[in-house]
Structure formats: C-alpha cells, structure tokens
Design an enzyme around this catalytic site. Structure first.
Site, mmCIF file in Angstrom:
data_model
loop_
_atom_site.group_PDB
_atom_site.id
_atom_site.type_symbol
_atom_site.label_atom_id
_atom_site.label_comp_id
_atom_site.label_asym_id
_atom_site.label_seq_id
_atom_site.Cartn_x
_atom_site.Cartn_y
_atom_site.Cartn_z
ATOM 1 C CG ASN A 107 -1.864 1.160 1.273
ATOM 2 O OD1 ASN A 107 -1.476 2.289 0.989
ATOM 3 N ND2 ASN A 107 -3.107 0.906 1.646
ATOM 4 C CG ASP B 284 -3.195 4.546 0.640
ATOM 5 O OD1 ASP B 284 -3.168 4.400 -0.596
ATOM 6 O OD2 ASP B 284 -4.077 4.059 1.370
ATOM 7 C CG HIS B 285 0.312 6.280 4.863
ATOM 8 N ND1 HIS B 285 -0.572 7.292 5.161
ATOM 9 C CD2 HIS B 285 -0.330 5.117 5.140
ATOM 10 C CE1 HIS B 285 -1.696 6.768 5.618
ATOM 11 N NE2 HIS B 285 -1.578 5.447 5.610
ATOM 12 N NE ARG C 256 6.581 21.739 4.344
ATOM 13 C CZ ARG C 256 7.889 21.977 4.492
ATOM 14 N NH1 ARG C 256 8.654 22.098 3.435
ATOM 15 N NH2 ARG C 256 8.407 22.068 5.687
ATOM 16 C CG HIS D 140 -8.263 4.069 0.910
ATOM 17 N ND1 HIS D 140 -8.439 3.894 2.267
ATOM 18 C CD2 HIS D 140 -9.461 4.482 0.444
ATOM 19 C CE1 HIS D 140 -9.674 4.186 2.595
ATOM 20 N NE2 HIS D 140 -10.327 4.553 1.512
ATOM 21 N NE ARG E 26 -8.271 7.385 4.440
ATOM 22 C CZ ARG E 26 -9.171 6.967 5.327
ATOM 23 N NH1 ARG E 26 -10.361 7.514 5.381
ATOM 24 N NH2 ARG E 26 -8.853 6.005 6.177
ATOM 25 N NE ARG F 294 -7.711 11.175 5.493
ATOM 26 C CZ ARG F 294 -8.217 10.635 6.602
ATOM 27 N NH1 ARG F 294 -7.468 9.874 7.376
ATOM 28 N NH2 ARG F 294 -9.458 10.865 6.948
ATOM 29 C CG HIS F 295 -3.632 8.934 1.549
ATOM 30 N ND1 HIS F 295 -4.478 8.264 0.719
ATOM 31 C CD2 HIS F 295 -3.863 8.446 2.805
ATOM 32 C CE1 HIS F 295 -5.196 7.406 1.433
ATOM 33 N NE2 HIS F 295 -4.863 7.494 2.707
ATOM 34 C CD GLU G 234 -7.222 -0.475 0.723
ATOM 35 O OE1 GLU G 234 -7.021 -1.516 1.360
ATOM 36 O OE2 GLU G 234 -6.819 0.639 1.107
ATOM 37 C CB THR H 154 -6.138 4.896 10.083
ATOM 38 O OG1 THR H 154 -5.870 3.892 9.106
ATOM 39 C CG2 THR H 154 -6.291 4.231 11.445
ATOM 40 C CB THR H 155 -9.692 1.965 7.512
ATOM 41 O OG1 THR H 155 -9.243 2.683 6.371
ATOM 42 C CG2 THR H 155 -11.003 1.277 7.192
ATOM 43 C CD GLU I 110 -7.166 -5.962 2.966
ATOM 44 O OE1 GLU I 110 -7.220 -5.867 1.731
ATOM 45 O OE2 GLU I 110 -6.511 -5.196 3.694
ATOM 46 C CG HIS J 171 -5.625 -1.225 9.108
ATOM 47 N ND1 HIS J 171 -5.935 -0.277 8.166
ATOM 48 C CD2 HIS J 171 -5.427 -0.543 10.257
ATOM 49 C CE1 HIS J 171 -5.942 0.922 8.721
ATOM 50 N NE2 HIS J 171 -5.630 0.788 9.993
ATOM 51 N N GLY J 172 -2.280 -2.143 9.778
ATOM 52 C CA GLY J 172 -1.460 -2.033 10.992
ATOM 53 C C GLY J 172 -0.387 -3.101 11.111
ATOM 54 N N GLY K 106 1.165 -1.169 4.364
ATOM 55 C CA GLY K 106 1.570 0.135 3.848
ATOM 56 C C GLY K 106 2.333 1.005 4.819
ATOM 57 C CG HIS K 107 1.585 3.943 8.699
ATOM 58 N ND1 HIS K 107 2.331 3.871 9.849
ATOM 59 C CD2 HIS K 107 1.307 5.255 8.505
ATOM 60 C CE1 HIS K 107 2.489 5.094 10.334
ATOM 61 N NE2 HIS K 107 1.877 5.953 9.542
HETATM 62 C C1 LIG Z 1 -8.380 0.290 4.108
HETATM 63 C C2 LIG Z 1 -7.051 0.380 4.699
HETATM 64 O O1 LIG Z 1 -6.787 -0.260 5.668
HETATM 65 C C3 LIG Z 1 -5.998 1.240 4.104
HETATM 66 O O2 LIG Z 1 -6.346 1.814 2.920
HETATM 67 C C4 LIG Z 1 -5.698 2.294 5.005
HETATM 68 O O3 LIG Z 1 -6.910 2.939 5.243
HETATM 69 C C5 LIG Z 1 -4.708 3.305 4.433
HETATM 70 O O4 LIG Z 1 -4.328 4.192 5.356
HETATM 71 P P1 LIG Z 1 -5.292 5.347 5.950
HETATM 72 O O5 LIG Z 1 -6.378 4.670 6.712
HETATM 73 O O6 LIG Z 1 -4.391 6.110 6.857
HETATM 74 O O7 LIG Z 1 -5.844 6.143 4.814
HETATM 75 N N1 LIG Z 2 -5.942 -2.675 3.644
HETATM 76 C C1 LIG Z 2 -4.840 -2.468 4.496
HETATM 77 C C2 LIG Z 2 -3.766 -1.764 3.803
HETATM 78 O O1 LIG Z 2 -3.809 -1.597 2.602
HETATM 79 C C3 LIG Z 2 -2.561 -1.298 4.514
HETATM 80 O O2 LIG Z 2 -2.841 -0.792 5.786
HETATM 81 P P1 LIG Z 2 -1.609 -0.189 6.633
HETATM 82 O O3 LIG Z 2 -0.475 -1.179 6.602
HETATM 83 O O4 LIG Z 2 -1.227 1.099 5.971
HETATM 84 O O5 LIG Z 2 -2.183 -0.012 8.009
#
Ligand SMILES: CC(=O)[C@@H](O)[C@H](O)COP(=O)(O)O
Ligand SMILES: NCC(=O)COP(=O)(O)O
Length: 247
Positions: free
Chosen positions: A12, A14-15, A23, A48, A50, A54-55, A75, A105-106, A156, A196-197, A218-219
């Site tokens: 993922n 996103d971050h 910025r 994702h 959103r 936001r990202h 997503e 977050t979700t 998922e 997630h997480g 992702g994160h």
């Molecule tokens: C659905 C999910 O778990 C991810 O897409 C996650 O939401 C991405 O990070 P954020 O929740 O911080 O947007």
């Molecule tokens: N669906 C979960 C995802 O894509 C990644 O979540 P995270 O590792 O950023 O919490």
C-alpha cells in the site's frame, strides 16, 4: 478449501502520497514507490482513493493504471463517485472499505451484514467490469457469511485490533479471532486476504496462518523506507512473510 503456504504481499503506497500532500509538492511520487515495490518483490499495489483526498489523488491512479507490471488493488468507499471512477479505471481488484471523513485511519470493517442489499448491488456492478471485488471486514462470522451472500469472491480481514493489542492476552485473543476468521472465510469458499497495521514485529504470526492469500501492508513499509529505502523495506517484509508462511 485452500491451505497452501503461498502468500502474496500487496504494498500500500498511500502514505508516500501523505508526505507529498503535506507540502503540496510533486515529491515523493507514489508511482515511483510502486515501481520500486514491484522490483523488490511486491505482488500487487494497493491504493486507497479517499473521499477527502488526503493522500492518493486521481492522477496517481491514472498513471499507475498505465505503468504497473503487477496489479492494482483499488480501495474505495461505497459511493457513486467512487463506483463511477472504478468503472473508468477497471482495476484488477477492488476492495470496498468503510470510510468516515474524520477518522485517523480505517476504523473497523465494513458492515456488510447491516446493508446487504446495498453491498450486493455494488459487488454486482463492479464485478461487471471484470474486477475481483473484496470486502474489508472484521474477522466476524456474521460479516463473513454476509460477504459470501452478497456475492463477493474475496474478503480482507481487518487486522487493526490485533496490531493495536497491547497485552499478550489481548494479542493472543485478537490473533485467534483472525485465525477463526480465515477458517470461516475459507469454509464459505472465499479468497481471504488480511491487512491493516501490520508491521515487521507483528506480521509473522499472521503470515503463518494457513490459507491467507495476501497481506496488504503500507504504513510500516513507508516508515521503514525512510531508513532503508523503499526497495529495502519491501524486500525485508517479503522475506519475513515468506519465511513465516513456510513454517
Ligand atoms: C483500508 C485500509 O486499511 C488502508 O487503505 C488504510 O486505510 C490506508 O491508510 P489510511 O487509513 O491512513 O488512509
Ligand atoms: N488494507 C490495508 C492496507 O492496505 C494497509 O494498511 P496499513 O499497513 O497502511 O495499516
């Protein structure tokens, strides 16, 4: 029922976009991160879009659609805007997620059981474009059974509660909930993913659960990439989950 040891890593990105949006710059580019992730062994790229942008932005998805070598897992919240965008993009995978504007977050999974008709209509509509539709749900029998009833081929399982657990008892309980959820999903004939997480310190126990098809992470990868680079972060995670899945 599948109980193979093969497990895929969905990265993922996103971050990476979160840092760019902080910025309003052109960097860092999540597209570059996606290509690096693929080179380092990612089996797919998760994004994702959103509602509040936001990202990830539409531009990211449009470019990724043209350049990804693997496959996109898109997503999205269940809104008309997102449904129309998905129809334009036709991603290989779509994961329907719950979304509230203010959340950090979700938080929690999609309530499929509480809105079966609405989710069934969304699954049917998105399946028509050839996407494999997955539902991001809690590891709860009621939600898993409802996911099968609405016709989704995949789920998922939200691993956030496991990731946030602080005591050994809580960790063991949340892990057991995921193990039971995987079993239930497989019994219902569903493809079972999780995410997630998940982090380098908590992923192995989840990767070791037999029958999970893919972990979306992702994160933690983006955070670790600050110190080892994106390719290094993905390669480390991939090695960790493959080793855990072998046991
Ligand atoms: C659905 C999910 O778990 C991810 O897409 C996650 O939401 C991405 O990070 P954020 O929740 O911080 O947007
Ligand atoms: N669906 C979960 C995802 O894509 C990644 O979540 P995270 O590792 O950023 O919490």
């Amino acid at each position: 029922m599948t109980t193979s040891n093969r497990i895929l890593l969905g990265v993922n990105i996103d971050h990476v976009a979160t840092l760019r949006q902080a910025r309003g710059t052109r960097y860092p580019d999540p597209v570059k991160a996606a290509l690096d992730a693929e080179e380092a062994g990612a089996d797919g790229i998760t994004v994702h879009l959103r509602e509040d942008r936001r990202h990830i932005q539409e531009r990211d998805i449009l470019v990724l659609k043209d350049v990804l070598q693997t496959r996109m897992n898109f997503e999205m919240g269940v809104t008309e805007e997102m449904m129309a965008f998905a129809e334009r993009i036709r991603p290989a995978h779509i994961c329907l997620v719950p979304e509230t504007r203010q959340e950090l977050t979700t938080e929690g999974g999609l309530d499929v059981a509480g809105q079966e008709a609405r989710i069934k209509a969304a699954v049917e509509r998105l399946s028509k474009i050839g996407s494999e539709v997955s539902l991001f749900i809690d590891a709860d029998e009621r939600q898993i059974e409802a996911s099968r009833r609405v016709g989704a081929p995949a789920i998922e399982l939200h691993t956030g509660r496991y990731a946030d657990a602080t005591t050994p008892t809580e960790v063991a309980e949340e892990l057991q909930r995921i193990i039971d959820g995987v079993k239930c999903g497989l019994n219902e004939g569903l493809i079972v993913n999780a995410g997630h997480g998940l982090h380098y310190h908590n992923v192995e126990a989840v990767a070791a659960i037999k029958g999970i098809n893919e972990l979306n992470i992702g994160h933690a990868l983006v955070a670790h990439a600050l110190f080892v680079g994106f390719k290094g972060a993905v390669a480390e995670m991939k090695a960790l989950i493959l080793a855990a899945a072998k046991h």
